[in-house]
Enzyme design. Structure first.
Site, PDB file in Angstrom:
ATOM      1  N   LYS A 133      19.216  62.617  34.383  1.00 12.92           N
ATOM      2  CA  LYS A 133      19.427  61.206  34.008  1.00 12.92           C
ATOM      3  C   LYS A 133      20.863  60.941  33.578  1.00 12.92           C
ATOM      4  CE  LYS A 133      14.809  59.751  32.820  1.00 12.92           C
ATOM      5  NZ  LYS A 133      14.033  60.923  32.392  1.00 12.92           N
ATOM      6  N   ARG A 134      21.490  61.948  33.023  1.00 13.35           N
ATOM      7  CA  ARG A 134      22.873  61.776  32.566  1.00 13.35           C
ATOM      8  C   ARG A 134      23.784  61.325  33.713  1.00 13.35           C
ATOM      9  NH1 ARG A 134      25.678  66.035  31.686  1.00 13.35           N
ATOM     10  NH2 ARG A 134      24.143  67.463  32.542  1.00 13.35           N
TER      11      ARG A 134
END
Ligand code: GLU
Length: 480
Positions: free
Chosen positions: A249-250
């Site tokens: 997700k980063r």
């Protein structure tokens, strides 16, 4: 016949990396006139969710990765689900039990940990204690009401994985302990279910992520225990973010669903995913589906990790948008226009005009999400001007210009691009004004935007009455 499978666990949405696994399996199957099978690995009952399963299937279909067989549910095939095949794993496990290749184990986690911490061998996981347990001991444990698991008796041997992508990888079984194949609730472990499914579905090639390579020796041992030919293995490199850490997700959007909702085209996604870890000899970048099927090969897959480049995907998406005509783009953007709040009626009435705008804006479109934004001033009844930007144009001299342009446009006949341009340019000349001083506020008053399609083209498209009304509304402050 080539038979491959995509075997997602429904514990999350379809991730870029998994979609690529599905795609490579699909391409390989199609290239070899084989079959592509979808198998939902839902034995992790706590984490598996129907919502994820549905969403994975929806995304696969969106990408055009439809599967070739599965249970008959009266329509397109359903997927195979492991939780609907429990009897099969139980039967196979019992076979191993009866010929001594598996055994029951009653140890609790605490007992195993205690023994391992006290032993000098420090064999990770399990010390094979129940391999040699006596009948009397078994009777005692059963009397306690304990429920056993079933463990695979790991033979001492070297296990060779001939991987199509990674080459020969050798494992010593001595590093493995007797691992669990059936849990105490009679649900198989991942390792066992995978192999029983692969052998009963006659899978010829197991194409999956490299993170499963370390599981492969266990799988090979189970295949051999049943006397089955081991399938071919191809472990694909992982997909990393630009900083070379595992894609998460980063790094921004990582699920196919997010890209779909962000206005990416399925064809662009399909093409981009194919290039994640595979390339053609001449480094071609844009491929049709058929070209990919024709050119794809497992041998062409890279050993090194693939780097996911969101900017490249965006570029590719814009290329695919360019290849479509405005009708097609309009149809694809309908869900986005509806989501932006336009009624069916509005879209029906404005369809022709939106298609024209799409035509003139096409080269600038990156995703389908751009379309509501770029066409909004044609559809909406009440344009909202950003008050901060509006301030720039709320000077008396600018208002005077807009007022005069409005009066001038009223008499342009026919209301066509060239006539409109001529009269506005003449006006600039007569009044000795820089074109920017006229064009910029005019564009903003008409569209609420600072950039966009050609000004005269869009004025023609807006039509005389709407053009005059917009300027009027802007000037009278008839706006929120
Ligand atoms: N269910 C496994 C996963 O989602 C795939 C196992 C396999 O392909 O063998 O990672």
């Amino acid at each position: 016949m080539v038979r491959v499978r995509f075997a997602p666990s429904p514990t999350g949405y379809l991730h870029i990396g998994n979609a690529r696994t599905a795609l490579f399996n699909y391409l390989f199957a199609k290239k070899n006139n084989g079959r592509f099978i979808l198998r939902i690995e839902d034995t992790d009952i706590e984490r598996s969710k129907k919502e994820y399963e549905d969403s994975i299937m929806e995304d696969l279909k969106w990408l055009g990765l439809t599967w070739d067989e599965g249970p008959d549910i009266g329509g397109p095939f359903g997927p195979y689900r492991q939780m609907e095949r429990l009897h099969l794993y139980i039967d196979f496990a019992n076979k191993l039990l009866s010929n001594g290749l598996a055994y029951r184990c009653w140890c609790t986690k605490e007992e195993i940990e205690k023994r391992l911490s006290e032993s000098k061998q420090q064999k990770a996981g399990y010390d094979n204690y129940c391999r040699n347990i006596t009948k009397a001991e078994i009777a005692k444990l059963q009397a306690e009401g304990r429920k056993p698991v079933m463990r695979f008796r790991v033979p001492e041997k070297q296990i060779v994985v001939n991987d199509i992508i990674r080459g020969t990888v050798i494992f010593e079984s001595g590093t493995l302990n007797d691992f669990v194949i059936m849990k105490s609730n009679e649900i198989p472990t991942f390792h066992f279910a995978v192999v029983i499914d692969d052998l009963s579905m006659q899978i010829t090639h197991v194409i999956r992520g490299e993170d499963h390579l370390s599981n492969t020796p266990k799988h090979i041992l189970i295949f051999e225990a049943f006397g089955y030919t081991v399938p071919h293995f191809a472990h694909m490199s992982m997909t990393l973010g630009k900083d070379r850490t595992r894609l998460s997700k980063r790094h921004g959007a990582t699920s196919i669903r997010q890209y779909r909702e962000n206005g990416y085209l399925a064809e662009a996604m399909f093409n981009y995913l194919a290039l994640l870890g595979w390339s053609s000899k001449d480094n071609q970048e844009i491929f049709t589906r058929d070209e990919l099927i024709k050119q794809f090969s497992l041998e062409g897959c890279n050993k090194s990790n693939a780097i996911f480049d969101a900017a490249k995907l965006l570029w590719m998406n814009s290329q695919y948008i360019k290849m479509k005509n405005s009708k097609e783009i309009f149809n694809l953007s309908l869900p986005f226009l509806e989501k932006a709040g336009y009624s069916e009626e509005q879209l029906k009435n404005k369809r022709e005009i939106i298609e024209k705008v799409i035509e003139i804006e096409k080269d600038k479109l990156k995703t389908l999400l751009d379309i509501p934004e770029r066409t909004n001033y044609f559809i909406t009844e009440n344009l909202i001007w950003d008050s901060e930007i509006a301030k720039e144009y709320k000077k008396p001299e600018t208002e005077q210009i807009l007022f005069e342009v409005k009066n001038l446009l009223e008499f342009v006949e026919p209301f066509e691009k060239s006539k409109i341009e001529e009269s506005i340019r003449n006006y600039c000349q007569e009044k000795n004004l820089k074109t920017g001083d006229v064009f910029h506020p005019l564009r903003f008053a008409l569209t609420g935007q600072k950039k966009g399609a050609g000004l005269f083209e869009l004025i023609e498209l807006l039509g005389k009455s709407l053009t005059l009304k917009r300027i009027e509304n802007f000037l009278t402050g008839n706006r929120p």
